[in-house]
Design an enzyme around this catalytic site. Sequence first.
Site, PDB file in Angstrom:
ATOM      1  N   ARG A 101     -15.217  -3.364  10.324  1.00 40.35           N
ATOM      2  CA  ARG A 101     -13.917  -3.508   9.896  1.00 40.35           C
ATOM      3  C   ARG A 101     -13.138  -4.746  10.405  1.00 40.35           C
ATOM      4  O   ARG A 101     -12.124  -5.307   9.918  1.00 40.35           O
ATOM      5  CB  ARG A 101     -13.243  -2.211  10.054  1.00 40.35           C
TER       6      ARG A 101
ATOM      7  N   ASP B 118       2.609   6.419   5.239  1.00 38.39           N
ATOM      8  CA  ASP B 118       1.442   6.201   5.702  1.00 38.39           C
ATOM      9  C   ASP B 118       1.448   5.098   6.879  1.00 38.39           C
ATOM     10  O   ASP B 118       2.347   4.528   7.096  1.00 38.39           O
ATOM     11  CB  ASP B 118       0.564   5.603   4.627  1.00 38.39           C
TER      12      ASP B 118
END
Length: 281
Positions: A47, A151
């Site tokens: 990632r 979020d």
Amino acid sequence: MKNTISAVVDAIESGMTDGEFARFQRLLLDQAGIRLGDAKKALLIGRLSKRVRQLGLPSFEYYYHYVTEASHREELVHMLDLVSTNETHFFREPRQFEFIEDELIPKWRAEGRTSLSIWSAGCSTGEEPYSLAMLLDAHLPDCNVEILATDLSTRVLQRAMSGVWSVDKAHEIPPAFLRRYMLRGVGAQQGTMKVHEELRSRVRFRRVNLNDAVYGVGGPFDLVLCRNVLIYFESEVRLRVIDRLTDSLVPGGHLFLGHSETLSGVSTRMASVRPTIWTKR
């Protein structure tokens, strides 16, 4: 220049040392309360590698120092975006939506409620809050329903705010709701669907890190959904988050968790209604 780029790529692809991984583990724990297990090293490399190359940095060690500098606070947020796992669907956990329809909506209607406040904590790309908005608009059209969706990831929040998804997700939405609340894209937008503007205006989005000491989300809320989020926190952070979520509820308000999450033996302030559904005492 080509040799320099090749050297950077080679250094990154050679991997992350155990010491570098340990530093990123501690950073994620301190900043977001996320405990990244030793088995997740390959995931972290996958990632972050592209971002390290984009910045032209020679190694993960350099990226760690870059992201922890005070002047690069935005990059820290970007790193948390990259590491966050975001998977969701419309009307996910059908039994919880059935509970809202069969138990909570009749209760709110009997109480003559004219307003409701709901928080989707960990809303990802928006399917959860918009599912709530559809259900409540259909059954309580005269009630002023305010839905806050938050979020950690700014990347998924931007997607959620657009209210646009692939039509591949259409099968997740009941046909009557699909016809009523979604617009099919045409021309350059073919293959997508977009939520009606009126429904989109009922959902408010904000970035919130549940590891922060103060959320600043307002409330109190009649219903809080925090599903499949607590599993990523280490135990001490999880306890703090549960306590703050409980504080955010009205007495008798409900908290929905994921199937692998529970408050049993954790909180005496919450009572189990059924698996994954809790109410504030």
